[in-house]
Design a protein around this motif. Structure first.
Motif: not given
Length: 145
Positions: A40-50
């Motif tokens: 959020d601070k970096l203005d990017v979206e993250v997606q997680f996979y495990q």
């Protein structure tokens, strides 16, 4: 908005329970929450996979991230780091910037863990900084063009 995917391999779903003297007492959910805040601070979206399954991780890389909608990958391959030529090939062929991350310092561990089969196809490797290594990787990918 850049989308960066964080992939965690075998046994990382057991963070907080498995060998806390090596991996700490925080969970995978704690890690994901930390990375969402940083994203959020970096203005990017993250997606997680495990996944605990090598083939599922390879399928995810080959099928999901080849569509051009993902900017980069952060991967902690777990023990696959040291054993998987197939994972190395998937990372080499995905045409994305990839940063390999390890919570523990693999170079202070057992001899078998001191060699990474995947490192040579990654933009960089961060080892031994705990969850901060993921944050550093996210920050680096966020600033790339």
């Amino acid at each position: 908005m850049k989308r960066i995917v964080i992939i965690n391999g075998p046994n990382l779903d057991r963070l907080g329970q498995r060998e806390p003297g090596i991996y700490g007492d925080q969970t995978l959910t704690d890690l994901e929450n930390l990375l969402v805040e940083e994203a959020d601070k970096l203005d990017v979206e993250v997606q997680f996979y495990q996944s605990n399954h090598e083939g599922f991780i390879i399928d995810e890389i080959n099928n999901e991230y080849a569509d051009g909608e993902v900017f980069g990958l952060i991967i902690n391959p777990g023990a696959l780091t040291h054993t998987s030529l197939a994972l190395r090939d998937a990372l080499a062929g995905c045409d994305l910037p990839v940063i390999e991350v390890h919570i523990s310092n693999i170079y202070k561990r057992e001899e078998i863990r001191q060699h990474s089969m995947t490192a040579e196809v990654c933009l960089g490797v961060i080892s031994g900084l705990g969850f901060d290594g993921y944050v550093a990787a996210l920050r680096h990918l966020a600033k790339l063009d």
